[in-house]
Design an enzyme around this catalytic site. Structure first.
Site, PDB file in Angstrom:
ATOM      1  N   ASN A  90      -8.597  56.659  35.935  1.00  0.00           N
ATOM      2  CA  ASN A  90      -7.380  55.871  35.881  1.00  0.00           C
ATOM      3  C   ASN A  90      -6.651  55.784  37.217  1.00  0.00           C
ATOM      4  O   ASN A  90      -5.551  55.262  37.280  1.00  0.00           O
ATOM      5  CB  ASN A  90      -6.427  56.424  34.816  1.00  0.00           C
ATOM      6  CG  ASN A  90      -7.060  56.427  33.445  1.00  0.00           C
ATOM      7  OD1 ASN A  90      -7.429  57.474  32.925  1.00  0.00           O
ATOM      8  ND2 ASN A  90      -7.234  55.241  32.878  1.00  0.00           N
ATOM      9  N   ILE A  98      -2.194  54.038  40.461  1.00  0.00           N
ATOM     10  CA  ILE A  98      -2.297  54.737  39.182  1.00  0.00           C
ATOM     11  C   ILE A  98      -2.169  53.751  38.031  1.00  0.00           C
ATOM     12  O   ILE A  98      -1.301  52.881  38.051  1.00  0.00           O
ATOM     13  CB  ILE A  98      -1.203  55.814  39.053  1.00  0.00           C
ATOM     14  CG1 ILE A  98      -1.310  56.812  40.207  1.00  0.00           C
ATOM     15  CG2 ILE A  98      -1.295  56.534  37.724  1.00  0.00           C
ATOM     16  CD1 ILE A  98      -0.044  57.561  40.454  1.00  0.00           C
ATOM     17  N   CYS A  99      -3.032  53.896  37.052  1.00  0.00           N
ATOM     18  CA  CYS A  99      -2.907  53.078  35.843  1.00  0.00           C
ATOM     19  C   CYS A  99      -2.303  53.946  34.756  1.00  0.00           C
ATOM     20  O   CYS A  99      -2.982  54.753  34.139  1.00  0.00           O
ATOM     21  CB  CYS A  99      -4.281  52.575  35.419  1.00  0.00           C
ATOM     22  SG  CYS A  99      -4.222  51.622  33.904  1.00  0.00           S
ATOM     23  N   LEU A 100      -1.003  53.805  34.603  1.00  0.00           N
ATOM     24  CA  LEU A 100      -0.314  54.605  33.585  1.00  0.00           C
ATOM     25  C   LEU A 100       0.732  53.692  32.933  1.00  0.00           C
ATOM     26  O   LEU A 100       1.550  53.092  33.637  1.00  0.00           O
ATOM     27  CB  LEU A 100       0.344  55.822  34.250  1.00  0.00           C
ATOM     28  CG  LEU A 100       1.017  56.833  33.342  1.00  0.00           C
ATOM     29  CD1 LEU A 100       0.039  57.391  32.317  1.00  0.00           C
ATOM     30  CD2 LEU A 100       1.615  57.966  34.150  1.00  0.00           C
ATOM     31  N   GLN A 133      -8.683  52.201  35.999  1.00  0.00           N
ATOM     32  CA  GLN A 133      -8.201  51.633  37.251  1.00  0.00           C
ATOM     33  C   GLN A 133      -9.381  51.498  38.210  1.00  0.00           C
ATOM     34  O   GLN A 133      -9.517  50.520  38.903  1.00  0.00           O
ATOM     35  CB  GLN A 133      -7.120  52.540  37.849  1.00  0.00           C
ATOM     36  CG  GLN A 133      -6.581  52.109  39.193  1.00  0.00           C
ATOM     37  CD  GLN A 133      -5.636  50.934  39.073  1.00  0.00           C
ATOM     38  OE1 GLN A 133      -4.973  50.766  38.057  1.00  0.00           O
ATOM     39  NE2 GLN A 133      -5.597  50.100  40.107  1.00  0.00           N
TER      40      GLN A 133
END
Lengths: 171, 404
Positions: A90, A98-100, A133
């Site tokens: 991610n 960051i993929c959050l 990500q």
């Protein structure tokens, strides 16, 4: 910087400094400049993961409209980018993006630096390969977990100062 | 002299009481209970029967009585007094018995120490306390309520102050007025109590968005924004700002920032409200207050309210008749990501929006762009001007353009 954002960051900064996670060296926040617009965050790699023992440094940029506006937009983004390189499905292995979800459309005004850092730490412990990500890392995570684990371990050792452990198996 | 201090006080007391000698026609409540601390100096009558007592007119009798009491009083009470003074008090006593008849005002120095008559019969501590715990006013009240015949004017020999507010003089005989005043007093007292509880509840509540203590914020910002479906505190300005945040799903901004429980509206309040009943009451009051105000979208029939019959404000025509506007008008629209988003029509921009539309269409055709660009532009327009282009119109215009 808008008054409310500055006031809140000051309070949050104090909150993080006093929190028990800092006492346990799990997270940390440092000031980069005096205006509280830019901060340096640190999170410790969670135990029982390839990131264990690593210390991951983040660059946190606080937008003027914090804590109201969507992190998605260029003006209103709370910009948390990994400075330390990391091998995680991610997190981009190149840019550190960051993929959050809480840093995007699931943001809530009551979230703080502390909760964001703890969420990131939780993300390290529980990767979401279905919402990746970094597609290469995600593919490796799904298909050959042991190589992923060793790579992540190696990156932690090289970039985040973790101990080099050869024969640990990622469950 | 050591006796100077209390002596002066006693002199004053005696003077005071001698002025009020007419009140001695009333029976002393404390005497009846057996523990009047004023003893012979009490301004009320010390007798169990209804006829007027005349002991105080005979100083000799008084002295005798006191002498008898000194002999019979318990040792424990005497211990507080220095030992050498016991002899003195006996000589004083003799002097007093002679001097009393001459001047009752000046002989206070020599007056024998008083011990209440009730001391003769030993009382338990609890008894003494229970009778003393009643406030003197209460006792006075009771005394005045007793079957004592009224001789003076309408308000009797003295007015009784209300024992709640301590201000309003009341006629002890006028039951109705008393009851009315007391119930008012109790109501006011309850209101005061509720207010102080509310302040207590609210005073350290912090806003979950700006993290400041709401009651300590600048003037005009000390308002709570109460969410009907959860119990998280926010200041009104913060929660309203959060709910107006653009570029989030409605689901996100309508949810509580702390617990994500969705609430349809925010109710302003000066104090923090936590219990369910209080909250319901607050919301009912709020809706009631809003329903008295004219809706700024409906404009007494000239405009159109996007909230329809869900609107809290008044929808009435100038003649006062209430308008029945249907359910809220909603426009379904697909955004660039293909998700279905629900937008409200904004009526006050309608006129301008047509002009802008025409301009934008001309502009787009000039640039030979398609409706896809219009769609992207919509996002920008929505942020800047809070209005969207109608994609359908754009498409039809586009088709016309291509045909040409």
């Amino acid at each position: 910087m808008a008054n409310i954002a500055a006031q809140r960051i000051k309070r949050e900064f104090k909150e993080v400094i006093r929190s028990e996670e800092v006492a346990k060296c799990a997270i940390n926040v440092e000031l980069v400049n005096d205006s509280f617009t830019e901060l340096k965050g640190e999170i410790a790699g969670p135990p029982d993961t390839p990131y264990e023992g690593g210390n991951f440094v983040l660059e946190i940029k606080v937008p003027e409209t914090y804590p109201f506006n969507p992190p998605k937009l260029y003006l209103n983004k709370i910009h948390v980018r990994f400075i330390t390189k990391i091998w995680h499905p991610n997190i981009s292995s190149v840019t550190g993006a960051i993929c959050l979800d809480i840093l995007k459309d699931q943001w809530a005004a009551a979230m703080t630096l502390r909760t964001v850092l703890l969420s990131l730490q939780a993300l390290l412990a529980a990767a979401e390969p279905d919402d990746p990500q970094d597609a290469v890392v995600a593919k490796q995570f799904r298909e050959c977990r042991d190589i992923f684990w060793q790579t992540a371990r190696h990156w932690t050792h090289v970039y985040a100062g973790g101990k080099f452990l050869l024969n640990r198996w990622y469950k | 002299m050591a006796e100077g201090g209390p002596g002066r006080f006693r002199n004053y007391r005696e003077n005071r009481f001698s002025l009020r000698s007419r009140e001695s026609s009333r029976p002393c409540k404390f005497y009846i209970q057996g523990n009047c601390s004023y003893g012979e100096n009490c301004r009320f009558r010390h007798t169990d029967t209804n006829h007027r007592a005349n002991q105080e007119d005979h100083p000799g009798f008084q002295a005798e009585q006191n002498e008898a009491r000194i002999e019979s009083k318990p040792n424990a009470l005497r211990e507080s007094k220095p030992k050498e003074s016991t002899g003195e008090s006996e000589t004083d006593l003799k002097f007093a018995s002679g001097a009393c008849s001459i001047s009752s005002v000046e002989d206070w120095v020599n007056a024998p120490e008083f011990f209440p008559s009730g001391m003769d019969s030993p009382k338990t501590y609890a008894e003494a306390v229970s009778s003393l715990s009643k406030s003197s006013k209460e006792v006075e009240n009771e005394a005045s309520n007793a079957s004592y015949p009224q001789t003076d004017g309408a308000y009797g020999p003295f007015c009784v102050l209300c024992d709640i507010c301590n201000e309003m003089p009341l006629d002890p005989n006028n039951e109705e007025e008393r009851r009315k005043h007391v119930s008012e007093c109790i109501k006011r007292h309850e209101r005061d109590m509720e207010l102080s509880f509310a302040i207590q509840r609210s005073k350290d509540k912090a806003c979950g968005i700006c993290f400041e203590v709401i009651m300590e914020k600048a003037n005009g910002e000390q308002k709570f924004g109460i969410l009907p479906n959860c119990n998280h505190s926010f200041c009104l300005s913060c929660i309203r700002k959060w709910r107006q945040a653009k570029h989030f799903d409605n689901k996100i901004i309508r949810a509580c920032p702390e617990c994500r429980v969705s609430s349809d509206f925010v109710c302003p309040s000066i104090y923090w409200v936590e219990s369910k009943e209080d909250k319901e009451k607050l919301i009912v009051d709020y809706k009631e207050a809003l329903s008295a105000k004219d809706c700024k979208y409906f404009l007494k029939g000239r405009g159109k309210c996007p909230f329809g019959n869900k609107c809290f404000y008044k929808h009435a025509y100038p003649d006062g008749t209430k308008a029945d506007v249907g359910p809220p008008v909603r426009q379904r629209r697909q955004n660039a990501d293909g998700e279905v988003a629900v937008f409200r029509q904004v009526s006050f921009l309608e006129k301008q929006s047509k002009e802008i539309m025409n301009f934008v269409i001309k502009f787009l055709s000039f640039l030979k762009l398609n409706s896809e660009t219009g769609r992207k532009m919509n996002r920008l327009l929505q942020v800047k001007f809070n209005f969207q282009l109608d994609i359908e119109i754009l498409k039809s215009k586009e088709k016309q353009l291509y045909k040409q």
